[in-house]
Design an enzyme around this catalytic site. Structure first.
Site, mmCIF file in Angstrom:
data_model
loop_
_atom_site.group_PDB
_atom_site.id
_atom_site.type_symbol
_atom_site.label_atom_id
_atom_site.label_comp_id
_atom_site.label_asym_id
_atom_site.label_seq_id
_atom_site.Cartn_x
_atom_site.Cartn_y
_atom_site.Cartn_z
ATOM 1 N N CYS A 1 -24.785 -67.077 -39.967
ATOM 2 C CA CYS A 1 -25.018 -68.528 -39.943
ATOM 3 C C CYS A 1 -24.416 -69.166 -38.687
ATOM 4 O O CYS A 1 -24.971 -69.007 -37.608
ATOM 5 C CB CYS A 1 -24.497 -69.168 -41.223
ATOM 6 S SG CYS A 1 -25.181 -70.830 -41.491
ATOM 7 N N HIS B 1 -26.881 -66.607 -45.278
ATOM 8 C CA HIS B 1 -25.598 -66.124 -45.798
ATOM 9 C C HIS B 1 -25.836 -64.910 -46.700
ATOM 10 O O HIS B 1 -25.984 -65.059 -47.918
ATOM 11 C CB HIS B 1 -24.894 -67.231 -46.585
ATOM 12 C CG HIS B 1 -24.285 -68.287 -45.728
ATOM 13 N ND1 HIS B 1 -22.980 -68.231 -45.292
ATOM 14 C CD2 HIS B 1 -24.811 -69.421 -45.203
ATOM 15 C CE1 HIS B 1 -22.719 -69.286 -44.547
ATOM 16 N NE2 HIS B 1 -23.812 -70.030 -44.471
ATOM 17 N N GLU C 1 -23.808 -62.816 -47.802
ATOM 18 C CA GLU C 1 -22.735 -62.619 -48.783
ATOM 19 C C GLU C 1 -23.013 -63.319 -50.106
ATOM 20 O O GLU C 1 -22.484 -62.920 -51.159
ATOM 21 C CB GLU C 1 -21.393 -63.092 -48.209
ATOM 22 C CG GLU C 1 -21.211 -64.587 -48.079
ATOM 23 C CD GLU C 1 -21.751 -65.189 -46.792
ATOM 24 O OE1 GLU C 1 -21.368 -66.329 -46.461
ATOM 25 O OE2 GLU C 1 -22.566 -64.516 -46.110
#
Length: 245
Positions: free
Chosen positions: A124, A219, A221
Site C-alpha cells: 500500500c 493489504h 495481510e
C-alpha cells in the site's frame, strides 16, 4: 549481522509513528499485528526498525547499514507521503497523517533495500514510497469516496508469470484495499503488473531488480490467514530472504 544457519530470516519492517495507543500512556511506534503474523507464518522473524530521520532528513549511509542487518524488508502501509516528496506544489484536502521523518526514513529504506538487492515486499503506502523513491508521482486523491478504494475487496488481474503472480499462484486475486491515492507517473524502471477494473495500478515490479521485489497497492495481510494467494506474497518474501541469509 545476518541470521545464522537454521534461524528464521530477519524481515525488517519500519515502524509507524502513532500519536496515541490504547495500551500506552505516550505516543508510540507501531506495526500492524496482521503483518507480523503473516511474516511469522511464512517462517520469518519480524524485525522492527525505528524510523529515525531527525528534522525529516535521513542519513543514507546510516539507513543502509541498519537495513544491511536484515535478510529482507517489508515496507508497510500507513499515512500519505508529503506531496512535496514527488514535486507537487499543492496539497489536496484529503491528504492525511503526513510525517516528514517517516517519509524520509521510508524513502531511504526503499533505496537501501533496492540498492543492496535485498528481497523487498512493499504494501500500500510502501508501493507508493518505492514509486516516489524511483522518481514517480502519485495522484493525491482518486476522486472522492465514490472512487477511492477504502474498505473494499475487489478483483485484481495479475500479469501472468510476473513476480506477484508467481508468489500468489494465480493470475487473479481478491484484494483488500484501503487507499485514496494511487500511482500517477511510474518511477524509473518500474512496470505495472496488476490492475483493478478502473485502471488503478495494483502492483509494481522492477524487471532488472538485483533481488526479489514486488509491490502491491492492497493489504495482503488482511486476508492472508484464509487466502493462500495473499499469504503466498509473504511466503515468497521469506523464501527469498532465506537465500540471502
Amino acid at each position: 549481522m545476518r541470521t545464522s544457519t537454521g534461524a528464521r530470516p530477519l524481515i525488517g519492517l519500519p515502524n509507524r509513528f502513532a500519536a496515541t495507543t490504547s495500551a500506552l500512556r505516550y505516543a508510540a511506534e507501531v506495526t500492524a499485528r496482521a503483518l507480523v503474523d503473516a511474516v511469522w507464518r511464512a517462517g520469518g522473524e519480524p524485525f522492527m526498525l525505528h524510523p529515525y530521520a531527525p528534522d525529516g532528513v535521513a542519513d543514507p549511509a546510516e539507513v543502509a547499514a541498519r537495513v544491511a542487518r536484515c535478510d529482507g524488508v517489508l515496507l508497510p502501509g500507513g499515512g500519505d507521503l508529503a506531496p512535496q516528496a514527488y514535486g507537487a506544489h499543492d496539497t489536496h484536502d484529503s491528504v492525511y497523517d503526513v510525517d516528514a521523518e517517516q517519509d524520509a526514513f521510508d524513502l531511504a529504506v526503499a533505496h537501501a533495500a533496492l540498492d543492496a538487492g535485498l528481497p523487498l515486499l512493499a504494501v500500500c503506502r510502501g508501493l507508493q514510497v518505492v514509486n516516489v523513491a524511483l522518481g514517480g508521482t502519485l495522484q493525491q486523491d482518486m476522486g472522492g469516496p465514490e472512487h477511492e478504494h477504502r474498505h473494499l475487496v475487489h478483483p485484481v488481474t495479475l500479469t501472468p508469470d510476473s513476480v506477484v503472480a508467481r508468489a500468489a499462484g494465480a493470475d487473479k486475486v481478491d484484494a483488500s484495499c484501503y487507499h485514496h491515492q494511487r500511482v500517477d507517473a511510474l518511477g524509473s524502471g518500474l512496470v505495472a503488473t496488476a490492475l483493478a477494473s478502473d485502471g488503478t495500478i495494483e502492483a509494481l515490479e522492477l524487471p532488472h531488480a538485483q533481488g526479489w521485489f514486488t509491490a502491491v497497492q492492497w493489504h495482503p495481510e488482511d486476508t492472508a490467514p484464509r487466502d493462500p494467494a495473499q499469504q503466498g506474497l509473504f511466503d515468497a518474501l521469506v523464501r527469498a530472504a532465506s537465500r540471502t541469509a
